[in-house]
Design an enzyme around this catalytic site. Sequence first.
Site, PDB file in Angstrom:
ATOM      1  NE  ARG A  82      -3.468   2.739   0.491  1.00 38.89           N
ATOM      2  CZ  ARG A  82      -4.586   3.001   1.154  1.00 38.89           C
ATOM      3  NH1 ARG A  82      -5.196   2.057   1.817  1.00 38.89           N
ATOM      4  NH2 ARG A  82      -5.115   4.198   1.118  1.00 38.89           N
ATOM      5  NE  ARG A  93      -7.280   2.944  -2.027  1.00 35.11           N
ATOM      6  CZ  ARG A  93      -8.000   3.879  -1.458  1.00 35.11           C
ATOM      7  NH1 ARG A  93      -8.757   3.610  -0.450  1.00 35.11           N
ATOM      8  NH2 ARG A  93      -7.975   5.106  -1.886  1.00 35.11           N
ATOM      9  CG  ASP A  96      -8.611   1.183   1.863  1.00 35.29           C
ATOM     10  OD1 ASP A  96      -7.897   1.600   2.798  1.00 35.29           O
ATOM     11  OD2 ASP A  96      -9.719   1.679   1.587  1.00 35.29           O
ATOM     12  CG  ASP A  98     -11.077   2.122   5.197  1.00 33.38           C
ATOM     13  OD1 ASP A  98      -9.932   2.516   5.463  1.00 33.38           O
ATOM     14  OD2 ASP A  98     -11.685   2.437   4.160  1.00 33.38           O
TER      15      ASP A  98
END
Length: 169
Positions: A82, A93, A96, A98
């Site tokens: 990343r 990317r 990812d 989150d």
Amino acid sequence: MPNAIIALGANLGDPVEALKAAVVDLEGSDGVAVKSVSPFYTTSPVESSGPDYVNAVALVETTLTPMALLKVCQTIELAHGRVRPQGVINAPRTLDLDVIDYEGVTSDAPVLTLPHPRMHERLFVLVPLADICPDWQMTNGQSIEETIKKVKKRHPDQKIFTLSSKSMA
């Protein structure tokens, strides 16, 4: 142990392999136990560019604090290449991760806002989340299914399709 929701996404390299590896890495992290993972979806970029994304959501149990869980996610992202280009928001990317929700905790910390401030606008989070938490309620009390309907109506440009289980095996 508290439950947390982690959204996974990638659109560079081999996104399916990146998400599979991220789930394995999460499971192998101290203080994190993966309880369930949604099917993988291919989705159009939202406020981003580049090729379509592959997205999923994982439900985890954790002994970590929200910030410590975020650091685990960021470490996994970095291990998978990343890059966060300075001044570029939502760049394409390789991976990812989150933290979308942590046991209903609310936080306005600059590094980690909980629940995720835009989750209610993004099919790539809502649809996989509905797969593993069909009774999920948004902070305003709205059901996840009702929220999905509203987003589809408001943002018909957001495309989402289930990947075949063969591509995930």
